[in-house]
Structures are given as structure tokens and as C-alpha cells.
Scaffold this motif. Structure first.
Motif, PDB file in Angstrom:
ATOM      1  N   THR A  40      52.889  48.769  33.730  1.00 29.62           N
ATOM      2  CA  THR A  40      52.587  49.336  34.697  1.00 29.62           C
ATOM      3  C   THR A  40      50.990  49.698  34.684  1.00 29.62           C
ATOM      4  O   THR A  40      50.248  49.344  33.857  1.00 29.62           O
ATOM      5  CB  THR A  40      53.366  50.773  34.368  1.00 29.62           C
ATOM      6  N   LEU A  41      50.609  50.310  35.763  1.00 29.84           N
ATOM      7  CA  LEU A  41      49.307  50.549  36.108  1.00 29.84           C
ATOM      8  C   LEU A  41      48.615  51.423  34.945  1.00 29.84           C
ATOM      9  O   LEU A  41      47.727  51.271  34.163  1.00 29.84           O
ATOM     10  CB  LEU A  41      49.058  51.243  37.369  1.00 29.84           C
ATOM     11  N   ILE A  42      49.298  52.513  34.662  1.00 31.17           N
ATOM     12  CA  ILE A  42      48.911  53.538  33.508  1.00 31.17           C
ATOM     13  C   ILE A  42      48.727  52.719  32.268  1.00 31.17           C
ATOM     14  O   ILE A  42      47.986  52.862  31.506  1.00 31.17           O
ATOM     15  CB  ILE A  42      49.926  54.585  33.272  1.00 31.17           C
ATOM     16  N   GLN A  43      49.846  51.868  31.844  1.00 33.49           N
ATOM     17  CA  GLN A  43      49.881  51.079  30.567  1.00 33.49           C
ATOM     18  C   GLN A  43      48.588  50.155  30.647  1.00 33.49           C
ATOM     19  O   GLN A  43      47.816  50.041  29.719  1.00 33.49           O
ATOM     20  CB  GLN A  43      51.092  50.331  30.372  1.00 33.49           C
ATOM     21  N   GLN A  44      48.155  49.324  31.648  1.00 32.20           N
ATOM     22  CA  GLN A  44      47.130  48.549  31.621  1.00 32.20           C
ATOM     23  C   GLN A  44      45.685  49.428  31.574  1.00 32.20           C
ATOM     24  O   GLN A  44      44.951  48.774  30.876  1.00 32.20           O
ATOM     25  CB  GLN A  44      47.053  47.712  33.099  1.00 32.20           C
ATOM     26  N   ILE A  45      45.718  50.305  32.179  1.00 33.07           N
ATOM     27  CA  ILE A  45      44.435  51.258  31.982  1.00 33.07           C
ATOM     28  C   ILE A  45      44.467  51.579  30.554  1.00 33.07           C
ATOM     29  O   ILE A  45      43.535  51.648  29.864  1.00 33.07           O
ATOM     30  CB  ILE A  45      44.505  52.355  33.115  1.00 33.07           C
ATOM     31  N   PHE A  46      45.582  52.053  30.059  1.00 31.59           N
ATOM     32  CA  PHE A  46      45.648  52.650  28.643  1.00 31.59           C
ATOM     33  C   PHE A  46      45.168  51.646  27.817  1.00 31.59           C
ATOM     34  O   PHE A  46      44.214  51.626  26.903  1.00 31.59           O
ATOM     35  CB  PHE A  46      46.922  53.328  28.127  1.00 31.59           C
TER      36      PHE A  46
ATOM     37  N   HIS B   4      49.326  42.328  34.859  1.00 32.36           N
ATOM     38  CA  HIS B   4      48.378  42.281  33.882  1.00 32.36           C
ATOM     39  C   HIS B   4      46.821  41.916  34.613  1.00 32.36           C
ATOM     40  O   HIS B   4      45.857  41.954  33.704  1.00 32.36           O
ATOM     41  CB  HIS B   4      48.598  40.941  33.303  1.00 32.36           C
ATOM     42  N   ARG B   5      46.709  42.089  35.711  1.00 33.40           N
ATOM     43  CA  ARG B   5      45.331  41.754  36.311  1.00 33.40           C
ATOM     44  C   ARG B   5      44.336  42.979  36.049  1.00 33.40           C
ATOM     45  O   ARG B   5      43.143  42.795  35.491  1.00 33.40           O
ATOM     46  CB  ARG B   5      45.303  41.797  37.868  1.00 33.40           C
ATOM     47  N   ILE B   6      44.807  44.225  36.034  1.00 39.30           N
ATOM     48  CA  ILE B   6      44.107  45.418  35.531  1.00 39.30           C
ATOM     49  C   ILE B   6      43.596  45.385  34.242  1.00 39.30           C
ATOM     50  O   ILE B   6      42.445  45.527  33.823  1.00 39.30           O
ATOM     51  CB  ILE B   6      44.578  46.558  36.093  1.00 39.30           C
ATOM     52  N   PHE B   7      44.770  45.151  33.143  1.00 34.36           N
ATOM     53  CA  PHE B   7      44.250  44.971  31.748  1.00 34.36           C
ATOM     54  C   PHE B   7      43.352  43.958  31.452  1.00 34.36           C
ATOM     55  O   PHE B   7      42.549  44.214  30.930  1.00 34.36           O
ATOM     56  CB  PHE B   7      45.902  44.676  31.277  1.00 34.36           C
ATOM     57  N   ALA B   8      43.400  42.692  32.103  1.00 30.78           N
ATOM     58  CA  ALA B   8      42.515  41.654  31.886  1.00 30.78           C
ATOM     59  C   ALA B   8      41.139  42.089  32.612  1.00 30.78           C
ATOM     60  O   ALA B   8      40.080  41.621  31.898  1.00 30.78           O
ATOM     61  CB  ALA B   8      42.848  40.363  32.597  1.00 30.78           C
ATOM     62  N   SER B   9      41.057  42.673  33.570  1.00 29.16           N
ATOM     63  CA  SER B   9      39.805  43.145  34.118  1.00 29.16           C
ATOM     64  C   SER B   9      39.140  43.972  33.085  1.00 29.16           C
ATOM     65  O   SER B   9      37.643  44.138  33.096  1.00 29.16           O
ATOM     66  CB  SER B   9      39.821  43.885  35.317  1.00 29.16           C
ATOM     67  N   PHE B  10      39.556  44.579  32.113  1.00 24.60           N
ATOM     68  CA  PHE B  10      38.839  45.351  31.177  1.00 24.60           C
ATOM     69  C   PHE B  10      38.011  44.300  30.282  1.00 24.60           C
ATOM     70  O   PHE B  10      36.973  44.996  29.586  1.00 24.60           O
ATOM     71  CB  PHE B  10      39.750  46.232  30.341  1.00 24.60           C
ATOM     72  N   ALA B  11      38.398  43.461  30.205  1.00 18.43           N
ATOM     73  CA  ALA B  11      37.625  42.146  29.385  1.00 18.43           C
ATOM     74  C   ALA B  11      36.426  41.793  30.031  1.00 18.43           C
ATOM     75  O   ALA B  11      35.338  41.877  29.244  1.00 18.43           O
ATOM     76  CB  ALA B  11      38.505  41.055  29.274  1.00 18.43           C
TER      77      ALA B  11
ATOM     78  N   ASP C  43      40.631  29.671  38.338  1.00 21.02           N
ATOM     79  CA  ASP C  43      41.618  28.536  38.299  1.00 21.02           C
ATOM     80  C   ASP C  43      42.919  29.085  37.356  1.00 21.02           C
ATOM     81  O   ASP C  43      43.996  28.497  37.732  1.00 21.02           O
ATOM     82  CB  ASP C  43      41.180  27.469  37.441  1.00 21.02           C
ATOM     83  N   ILE C  44      42.826  30.306  36.784  1.00 20.20           N
ATOM     84  CA  ILE C  44      44.026  30.917  36.139  1.00 20.20           C
ATOM     85  C   ILE C  44      44.079  32.468  36.607  1.00 20.20           C
ATOM     86  O   ILE C  44      42.980  33.009  36.599  1.00 20.20           O
ATOM     87  CB  ILE C  44      43.761  30.937  34.411  1.00 20.20           C
ATOM     88  N   VAL C  45      44.847  32.550  37.410  1.00 19.63           N
ATOM     89  CA  VAL C  45      45.167  33.898  38.079  1.00 19.63           C
ATOM     90  C   VAL C  45      46.373  34.556  37.425  1.00 19.63           C
ATOM     91  O   VAL C  45      47.630  33.961  37.370  1.00 19.63           O
ATOM     92  CB  VAL C  45      45.289  33.806  39.603  1.00 19.63           C
ATOM     93  N   LEU C  46      46.108  35.925  37.076  1.00 19.12           N
ATOM     94  CA  LEU C  46      47.248  36.737  36.378  1.00 19.12           C
ATOM     95  C   LEU C  46      48.297  37.207  37.574  1.00 19.12           C
ATOM     96  O   LEU C  46      47.713  37.620  38.359  1.00 19.12           O
ATOM     97  CB  LEU C  46      46.539  37.570  35.357  1.00 19.12           C
ATOM     98  N   ASP C  47      49.508  37.606  36.835  1.00 15.62           N
ATOM     99  CA  ASP C  47      50.289  38.311  37.854  1.00 15.62           C
ATOM    100  C   ASP C  47      49.711  39.668  37.909  1.00 15.62           C
ATOM    101  O   ASP C  47      48.995  40.223  37.045  1.00 15.62           O
ATOM    102  CB  ASP C  47      51.762  38.113  37.254  1.00 15.62           C
ATOM    103  N   ALA C  48      50.340  40.675  38.826  1.00 14.55           N
ATOM    104  CA  ALA C  48      49.829  41.710  39.166  1.00 14.55           C
ATOM    105  C   ALA C  48      50.025  42.783  37.871  1.00 14.55           C
ATOM    106  O   ALA C  48      49.439  43.687  38.064  1.00 14.55           O
ATOM    107  CB  ALA C  48      50.730  42.374  40.338  1.00 14.55           C
TER     108      ALA C  48
END
Length: 148
Positions: free
Chosen positions: A2-8, A109-116, A102-107
Motif C-alpha cells: 500500500t502507499l503507507i507501506q511503501q512510504i514506511f 512498488h513505484r513509490i518504494f523504489a523512488s526512495f532509492a 527501460d524497467i518500470v515497476l508496477d504501481a
């Protein structure tokens, strides 16, 4: 996730990486102080070269470790990749904010990966400030002067 989990989880991994960055740079500072004590106050080109090479080695090591942390997070926590090759490639492209696309994540995991990407921007900024401080050792407020 979820969005909250991705942010956490993204915040948690970002924090872990920046703690690692801090530890590596403190370790580098200690190594540089020992190097300075060994060679005294000589300020020759060779000492400056060795100082810079030591510093760059620690910085590269810190960034590489952070990329591996994000790769492991994407494989083990987010389960977005099946191979380490894809996870490391995506982590490098994201961490450096190069983002080939060239690699796009599903919705989920996108927020989670943007923290990288945020981790990379912060870590590169910290590393740049550190290297500037290392190259200006004559200043009285330098973090690498002897504390006697």
C-alpha cells in the motif's frame, strides 16, 4: 504494498543507507587522521593523492553498499525482481537518478523504489561535501585537523 507501506519501508531503507553512509565517512575520517599522523605535517602532492584516493575508496564503497541494499530490498522485501542482475541494474539507474525507463515497476512498488533515488541524491550530496572538506585540510574548522 500500500502507499503507507511503501512510504514506511522506503523511509526505513533510506535511513539505513544514510546511517551506513555516515558510518563509512566517519571511518574514512578516522583513517585519514591516522594517515596524517603517520606522515606528519608534510603537504606534498603524494600525500594529497593518497588522501584523495583513500577518501574516494570509502565513498565508492559506501555508494556500492547502498546500491546492494536497495537491490536486496527490491528482491527480498518488494519481490519485484527475480534476478540479482535486474535488481542491481535497476538500483544503479534509480540511485544515480539516471532512470533509463527501460524497467518500470508496477504501481505497488513505484513509490518504494523512488526512495532509492532520494537516497542517492542525499548520499551524493553528503559525499561531495565530505570530499570538499578533505581537500581543504588547512582550514581551522576542517573535520580532519588534529585534536591535540
Amino acid at each position: 504494498m500500500t502507499l503507507i507501506q511503501q512510504i514506511f519501508w522506503g523511509s526505513l531503507f533510506l535511513g539505513l543507507c544514510l546511517v551506513l553512509e555516515t558510518i563509512m565517512l566517519l571511518w574514512c575520517g578516522d583513517t585519514l587522521r591516522r594517515h596524517k599522523a603517520r606522515f606528519g605535517q608534510r603537504r606534498g602532492n603524494m600525500q594529497q593523492l593518497v588522501t584523495l584516493l583513500i577518501s574516494i575508496g570509502f565513498v565508492v564503497g559506501a555508494h556500492t553498499a547502498q546500491i546492494w541494499i536497495w537491490s536486496a530490498a527490491l528482491i527480498l522485501k518488494a519481490q519485484t525482481f527475480e534476478t540479482w542482475n535486474a535488481a542491481v541494474y535497476f538500483s544503479i539507474a534509480t540511485y544515480t537518478t539516471l532512470g533509463y525507463g527501460d524497467i518500470v515497476l508496477d504501481a505497488e512498488h513505484r513509490i518504494f523504489a523512488s526512495f532509492a533515488a532520494m537516497t542517492g541524491m542525499l548520499a551524493f550530496g553528503i559525499s561531495t561535501a565530505f570530499l570538499v572538506a578533505v581537500m581543504r585540510p588547512g582550514r581551522s574548522d576542517s573535520p580532519f585537523r588534529s585534536h591535540t
